[in-house]
Design an enzyme around this catalytic site. Structure first.
Site, short mmCIF file in Angstrom:
data_model
loop_
_atom_site.label_atom_id
_atom_site.label_comp_id
_atom_site.label_asym_id
_atom_site.label_seq_id
_atom_site.Cartn_x
_atom_site.Cartn_y
_atom_site.Cartn_z
N LYS A 165 0.85 -1.19 0.00
CA LYS A 165 0.00 0.00 0.00
C LYS A 165 0.88 1.24 0.00
O LYS A 165 1.82 1.34 0.81
CB LYS A 165 -0.86 -0.01 1.26
CG LYS A 165 -2.33 0.28 1.05
CD LYS A 165 -3.05 0.30 2.40
CE LYS A 165 -4.54 0.39 2.24
NZ LYS A 165 -5.24 0.48 3.52
O1 G3P Z 1 -7.76 1.18 5.76
C1 G3P Z 1 -8.16 2.16 4.85
C2 G3P Z 1 -9.51 2.72 5.21
O2 G3P Z 1 -10.48 1.71 5.09
C3 G3P Z 1 -9.56 3.32 6.59
O3 G3P Z 1 -10.80 3.94 6.73
O4 G3P Z 1 -11.82 6.05 7.60
O5 G3P Z 1 -12.23 3.87 8.76
O6 G3P Z 1 -9.97 4.93 8.93
P1 G3P Z 1 -11.20 4.73 8.09
#
Ligand code: G3P
Length: 220
Positions: free
Chosen positions: A83
């Site tokens: 990533k």
């Molecule tokens: O891991 C990437 C993404 O899915 C993170 O989203 O906004 O829940 O931190 P969030």
């Protein structure tokens, strides 16, 4: 649609992998930090549990170091997806790793312009963060629709839309409506997708009526 689980928690991953519905895993530095464990150990363990793509994020910001980190992560297991953030150095690293045959997930995408750059850089996946856009009163799903529409115009684009930052089951449903390739979701969102009160009510009624027959399938 492929379902990835967005967590670095091995217990959650093992539980959900047993459903047969998990096609991959995404992690990020915040999710790894929450485990309190060594990053490389966590990645190796996840890759041994889930055969599909497992995203492990570089933490450098300069191309040279990102490339070194990415190559080290890629050596951990064949299903590691490196990533990288959607920055100039991140996309330069994406191009280099993709050229070497390493899967790359370009993350922290918040615009269609960024998604076009990631596809041109040879990304395997693009991760637009629908929830974080919604969180700031911007229409996250509009971005998903936009990226899917744009990518469909160019058959040479091999990048899969991996909808990330999912907050609830309707993000998954709406992403599926527009043909996004992957939803990566927190464990609780996948569990929520099963639930409907009418299913529970209907099953209870079936079982109550069956009980009255006094019959048993296995004893018949
Ligand atoms: O891991 C990437 C993404 O899915 C993170 O989203 O906004 O829940 O931190 P969030």
């Amino acid at each position: 649609m492929k379902f990835f689980i967005d967590t670095a928690d091995l217990g959650e991953i093992r539980d959900l992998a047993a459903t047969g519905l998990v096609d991959g895993v995404t992690t990020n530095p915040s999710l790894v930090a929450k485990t309190g464990r060594k990053f490389l150990d966590v990645v190796k363990e996840i890759c041994a549990v889930v055969a599909g793509p497992v995203s492990a994020e570089v933490t450098a910001t300069d191309h040279a170091t990102m490339l070194k980190e990415g190559r080290k992560l890629a050596k951990l297991a064949k299903n590691v997806t490196v990533k990288v953030p959607l920055t100039p150095d991140g996309l330069k690293t994406c191009r280099a790793l993709a050229t070497e045959g390493t899967m790359v997930n370009v993350t922290l995408c918040f615009s269609a312009a960024q998604a076009i750059l990631a596809a041109k850089a040879g990304a395997s996946f693009i991760s637009p963060f629908v929830g974080r856009l919604d969180d700031v009163a911007s229409d996250g799903m509009a971005l998903i629709r936009d990226i899917c529409l744009i990518y469909r115009q160019y058959p040479t684009f091999k990048t899969e839309v991996l909808v990330a930052s999912i907050r609830h089951p309707m993000h998954v449903v709406e992403a599926a409506r527009v043909g996004a390739h992957v939803s990566t979701m927190p464990p609780n969102v996948l569990k929520q997708m099963y639930n409907h009160p009418l299913t529970d009510k209907g099953l209870a009624a079936f079982l109550a009526d069956w009980q009255k027959t006094g019959q048993s399938i296995l004893d018949a």
